[in-house]
Design a protein around this motif. Structure first.
Motif, PDB file in Angstrom:
ATOM      1  N   PRO A  17       0.788  -1.237   0.000  1.00  0.00           N
ATOM      2  CA  PRO A  17       0.000   0.000   0.000  1.00  0.00           C
ATOM      3  C   PRO A  17       0.821   1.289   0.000  1.00  0.00           C
ATOM      4  O   PRO A  17       0.363   2.311  -0.468  1.00  0.00           O
ATOM      5  CB  PRO A  17      -0.814  -0.109   1.287  1.00  0.00           C
ATOM      6  N   ALA A  18       2.028   1.223   0.504  1.00  0.00           N
ATOM      7  CA  ALA A  18       2.815   2.456   0.616  1.00  0.00           C
ATOM      8  C   ALA A  18       3.712   2.625  -0.604  1.00  0.00           C
ATOM      9  O   ALA A  18       4.254   1.665  -1.128  1.00  0.00           O
ATOM     10  CB  ALA A  18       3.673   2.409   1.877  1.00  0.00           C
ATOM     11  N   SER A  19       3.840   3.857  -1.026  1.00  0.00           N
ATOM     12  CA  SER A  19       4.779   4.124  -2.100  1.00  0.00           C
ATOM     13  C   SER A  19       6.163   4.337  -1.484  1.00  0.00           C
ATOM     14  O   SER A  19       6.278   4.664  -0.314  1.00  0.00           O
ATOM     15  CB  SER A  19       4.354   5.350  -2.895  1.00  0.00           C
ATOM     16  N   HIS A  20       7.175   4.120  -2.270  1.00  0.00           N
ATOM     17  CA  HIS A  20       8.532   4.314  -1.788  1.00  0.00           C
ATOM     18  C   HIS A  20       8.836   5.799  -1.681  1.00  0.00           C
ATOM     19  O   HIS A  20       8.433   6.588  -2.512  1.00  0.00           O
ATOM     20  CB  HIS A  20       9.523   3.655  -2.748  1.00  0.00           C
ATOM     21  N   LYS A  21       9.549   6.154  -0.650  1.00  0.00           N
ATOM     22  CA  LYS A  21       9.989   7.526  -0.451  1.00  0.00           C
ATOM     23  C   LYS A  21      11.503   7.485  -0.294  1.00  0.00           C
ATOM     24  O   LYS A  21      12.045   6.648   0.412  1.00  0.00           O
ATOM     25  CB  LYS A  21       9.345   8.131   0.788  1.00  0.00           C
ATOM     26  N   ILE A  22      12.151   8.399  -0.979  1.00  0.00           N
ATOM     27  CA  ILE A  22      13.607   8.412  -0.989  1.00  0.00           C
ATOM     28  C   ILE A  22      14.105   9.689  -0.327  1.00  0.00           C
ATOM     29  O   ILE A  22      13.682  10.785  -0.683  1.00  0.00           O
ATOM     30  CB  ILE A  22      14.135   8.316  -2.435  1.00  0.00           C
ATOM     31  N   ILE A  23      15.001   9.521   0.626  1.00  0.00           N
ATOM     32  CA  ILE A  23      15.634  10.654   1.289  1.00  0.00           C
ATOM     33  C   ILE A  23      17.042  10.764   0.708  1.00  0.00           C
ATOM     34  O   ILE A  23      17.875   9.879   0.886  1.00  0.00           O
ATOM     35  CB  ILE A  23      15.696  10.443   2.812  1.00  0.00           C
ATOM     36  N   HIS A  24      17.264  11.846  -0.016  1.00  0.00           N
ATOM     37  CA  HIS A  24      18.569  12.061  -0.629  1.00  0.00           C
ATOM     38  C   HIS A  24      19.335  13.067   0.218  1.00  0.00           C
ATOM     39  O   HIS A  24      19.067  14.255   0.180  1.00  0.00           O
ATOM     40  CB  HIS A  24      18.399  12.573  -2.065  1.00  0.00           C
ATOM     41  N   ALA A  25      20.277  12.546   1.002  1.00  0.00           N
ATOM     42  CA  ALA A  25      21.119  13.395   1.846  1.00  0.00           C
ATOM     43  C   ALA A  25      22.277  13.901   0.999  1.00  0.00           C
ATOM     44  O   ALA A  25      23.002  13.114   0.402  1.00  0.00           O
ATOM     45  CB  ALA A  25      21.625  12.598   3.040  1.00  0.00           C
ATOM     46  N   ASN A  75      14.002   9.504 -13.272  1.00  0.00           N
ATOM     47  CA  ASN A  75      13.106   8.354 -13.223  1.00  0.00           C
ATOM     48  C   ASN A  75      11.709   8.868 -12.891  1.00  0.00           C
ATOM     49  O   ASN A  75      11.414   9.177 -11.741  1.00  0.00           O
ATOM     50  CB  ASN A  75      13.609   7.367 -12.172  1.00  0.00           C
ATOM     51  N   LYS A  76      10.858   8.971 -13.886  1.00  0.00           N
ATOM     52  CA  LYS A  76       9.527   9.567 -13.710  1.00  0.00           C
ATOM     53  C   LYS A  76       8.679   8.827 -12.677  1.00  0.00           C
ATOM     54  O   LYS A  76       7.801   9.404 -12.069  1.00  0.00           O
ATOM     55  CB  LYS A  76       8.800   9.620 -15.047  1.00  0.00           C
ATOM     56  N   SER A  77       8.948   7.531 -12.476  1.00  0.00           N
ATOM     57  CA  SER A  77       8.120   6.770 -11.534  1.00  0.00           C
ATOM     58  C   SER A  77       8.424   7.092 -10.080  1.00  0.00           C
ATOM     59  O   SER A  77       7.611   6.834  -9.204  1.00  0.00           O
ATOM     60  CB  SER A  77       8.266   5.272 -11.778  1.00  0.00           C
ATOM     61  N   ILE A  78       9.608   7.675  -9.804  1.00  0.00           N
ATOM     62  CA  ILE A  78       9.932   7.971  -8.404  1.00  0.00           C
ATOM     63  C   ILE A  78      10.334   9.403  -8.142  1.00  0.00           C
ATOM     64  O   ILE A  78      10.466   9.798  -6.988  1.00  0.00           O
ATOM     65  CB  ILE A  78      11.045   7.046  -7.857  1.00  0.00           C
ATOM     66  N   ASN A  79      10.532  10.234  -9.173  1.00  0.00           N
ATOM     67  CA  ASN A  79      11.107  11.552  -8.917  1.00  0.00           C
ATOM     68  C   ASN A  79      10.239  12.453  -8.047  1.00  0.00           C
ATOM     69  O   ASN A  79      10.741  13.392  -7.456  1.00  0.00           O
ATOM     70  CB  ASN A  79      11.539  12.252 -10.204  1.00  0.00           C
ATOM     71  N   ASN A  80       8.945  12.171  -7.923  1.00  0.00           N
ATOM     72  CA  ASN A  80       8.097  12.957  -7.011  1.00  0.00           C
ATOM     73  C   ASN A  80       8.187  12.447  -5.582  1.00  0.00           C
ATOM     74  O   ASN A  80       7.629  13.049  -4.678  1.00  0.00           O
ATOM     75  CB  ASN A  80       6.645  12.940  -7.479  1.00  0.00           C
ATOM     76  N   ASN A  81       8.855  11.329  -5.388  1.00  0.00           N
ATOM     77  CA  ASN A  81       8.976  10.741  -4.061  1.00  0.00           C
ATOM     78  C   ASN A  81      10.383  10.886  -3.491  1.00  0.00           C
ATOM     79  O   ASN A  81      10.843  10.053  -2.734  1.00  0.00           O
ATOM     80  CB  ASN A  81       8.584   9.262  -4.098  1.00  0.00           C
ATOM     81  N   SER A 102       9.581  15.016   8.233  1.00  0.00           N
ATOM     82  CA  SER A 102       8.389  14.392   8.819  1.00  0.00           C
ATOM     83  C   SER A 102       7.168  14.595   7.929  1.00  0.00           C
ATOM     84  O   SER A 102       6.370  13.676   7.735  1.00  0.00           O
ATOM     85  CB  SER A 102       8.111  14.960  10.214  1.00  0.00           C
ATOM     86  N   GLU A 103       7.026  15.797   7.402  1.00  0.00           N
ATOM     87  CA  GLU A 103       5.908  16.084   6.501  1.00  0.00           C
ATOM     88  C   GLU A 103       5.992  15.225   5.242  1.00  0.00           C
ATOM     89  O   GLU A 103       5.008  14.647   4.801  1.00  0.00           O
ATOM     90  CB  GLU A 103       5.914  17.565   6.121  1.00  0.00           C
ATOM     91  N   PHE A 104       7.188  15.122   4.673  1.00  0.00           N
ATOM     92  CA  PHE A 104       7.404  14.311   3.486  1.00  0.00           C
ATOM     93  C   PHE A 104       7.045  12.852   3.741  1.00  0.00           C
ATOM     94  O   PHE A 104       6.428  12.187   2.906  1.00  0.00           O
ATOM     95  CB  PHE A 104       8.861  14.429   3.038  1.00  0.00           C
ATOM     96  N   LEU A 105       7.417  12.353   4.917  1.00  0.00           N
ATOM     97  CA  LEU A 105       7.139  10.955   5.269  1.00  0.00           C
ATOM     98  C   LEU A 105       5.731  10.755   5.816  1.00  0.00           C
ATOM     99  O   LEU A 105       5.350   9.644   6.161  1.00  0.00           O
ATOM    100  CB  LEU A 105       8.167  10.466   6.287  1.00  0.00           C
ATOM    101  N   GLU A 106       4.975  11.856   5.908  1.00  0.00           N
ATOM    102  CA  GLU A 106       3.593  11.833   6.396  1.00  0.00           C
ATOM    103  C   GLU A 106       3.513  11.280   7.815  1.00  0.00           C
ATOM    104  O   GLU A 106       2.664  10.470   8.150  1.00  0.00           O
ATOM    105  CB  GLU A 106       2.696  11.046   5.437  1.00  0.00           C
ATOM    106  N   LEU A 107       4.432  11.765   8.645  1.00  0.00           N
ATOM    107  CA  LEU A 107       4.483  11.363  10.047  1.00  0.00           C
ATOM    108  C   LEU A 107       4.049  12.518  10.927  1.00  0.00           C
ATOM    109  O   LEU A 107       4.367  13.671  10.649  1.00  0.00           O
ATOM    110  CB  LEU A 107       5.912  10.962  10.434  1.00  0.00           C
TER     111      LEU A 107
END
Length: 156
Positions: A17-25, A75-81, A102-107
């Motif tokens: 159910p969850a989409s992948h979220k990428i944190i680019h440090a 990568n269009k499938s993930i660039n918004n994440n 936190s907002e990005f991760l919806e926490l």
């Protein structure tokens, strides 16, 4: 066999159910390259010797930047994440960075957690300048800083 494409998509939504979220440090490329150049294990791994150390580290970082760009941003499938967290921004204002994360991760953001985390962050990041950079070497790094938008704002 009898499952339609619609059924398969629904099944994936239930199972994953969850989409992948990428944190680019991010950190200044000049700092990373300097660290790679200064690190004894990196020199051994990258087969660095003498003045070629820095040139090899620059070339290695350029490949790294291209892979990050292609994987995360082209990568269009993930660039918004993808969210970028810049090291220097995090050090200067950890609360704001943690709020955005936190907002990005919806926490939900717990203020006690935020304070505890922000209080352990050192206010300035460590800058490595053990390397003597020629103008040509700096130019090469500036070339891919300009080429990849996620590296904008960085300078020597």
């Amino acid at each position: 066999k009898d499952a339609s494409l619609k059924d398969l998509k629904r099944f994936r939504q239930i199972v994953f159910p969850a989409s992948h979220k990428i944190i680019h440090a991010l950190r200044n490329p000049f700092d990373i390259i300097s660290n790679w150049n200064a690190s004894r294990s990196s020199r051994k791994h990258l087969n660095h010797q003498g003045e070629a150390n820095l040139i090899n580290a620059i070339n290695h970082y350029e490949k790294y930047a291209r892979i990050i760009n292609d994987t995360y941003y082209n990568n269009k499938s993930i660039n918004n994440n993808v969210i970028q967290i810049r090291n220097e921004d995090f050090c200067i204002n950890p609360k704001e960075s943690l709020k955005k994360l936190s907002e990005f991760l919806e926490l939900e953001l717990d203020t006690k957690w935020l304070e505890a985390c922000a209080n352990i962050v050192k206010p300035s990041h460590r800058r490595v300048n053990e390397v003597k950079w020629s103008e040509e070497m700096k130019y090469k790094v500036y070339y891919f800083i300009d080429k990849y938008s996620f590296l904008n704002r960085y300078e020597y």
